[in-house]
Design a protein around this motif. Structure first.
Motif: not given
Length: 201
Positions: A69-94
């Motif tokens: 479900p969609p969520s408007d909650a802020p990121p639970p970890i401070a560093e995640l707030a500085d990363m947009d979706e594209a940056e997260v998706r660019a990380l390797p999936l391990l």
């Protein structure tokens, strides 16, 4: 059929889906969910399943797709707030295995195959990607980044994605024996012999 998860209890091993077209609820068994690659699912997730009619009602026999479900909650970890979706998706999936996870505490740890050290798992990150809980030993795949206090999971997904969509570690990709072992550990028990044959649209 398509619908929304009303509730799912990992401890009981089942839950129910509300039919998007208003039909009777559909039973979702834990074995069926595990065959999709995860052991839990958050309430409100949109799902598409193959369902059959049984003497006790409708039952899902295969999960075809799901979306949290969609969520408007802020990121639970401070560093995640500085990363947009594209940056997260660019990380390797391990590919990784859960070391332990405590739902009441809201966190746990996992180990990425071929790497030393623990990866921190936050329950809100799980929920963002459709998981309600994890169990020790469960195979998953992670997108991981380095935070101030160590390695942190930015995304949690069904472990098969590390092979079908991700960029697995070379050691894991080359180790066919380990891959086959992971498939066996993650596979659900065989369906009972009296499984109904009538498939619903």
């Amino acid at each position: 059929m398509k619908g929304r998860v009303k509730w799912f209890d990992p401890a009981k091993g089942f839950g129910f889906i509300a039919d998007a077209e208003g039909g009777p609820d559909v039973l979702l068994h834990g074995n069926v969910l595990r065959s999709f690659g995860q052991s839990s699912i958050i309430e409100g997730s949109e799902v598409e399943v193959l369902a059959v009619q049984t003497a006790r009602g409708r039952q899902a026999i295969e999960v075809c797709a799901l979306a949290p479900p969609p969520s408007d909650a802020p990121p639970p970890i401070a560093e995640l707030a500085d990363m947009d979706e594209a940056e997260v998706r660019a990380l390797p999936l391990l590919p990784a295995r859960v070391k332990w996870f405590d739902r009441s505490k809201g966190f746990g740890f996992a180990n990425v195959f071929g790497r030393k050290g623990d990866v921190f798992l936050h329950i809100e990150v799980l929920r963002r990607f459709g998981f309600a809980d994890l169990v020790g030993g469960e195979a998953v795949c992670l997108r991981v980044f380095a935070a101030e206090r160590g390695m942190v999971a930015a995304e949690v997904a069904a472990w098969e994605k590390a092979v079908t969509e991700g960029q697995p570690l070379a050691e894991f990709q080359a180790d066919a024996e380990m891959l086959e072992k992971m498939r066996r550990l993650s596979a659900p028990p065989a369906d009972p012999p009296d499984l109904p044959r009538k498939v619903l649209p």
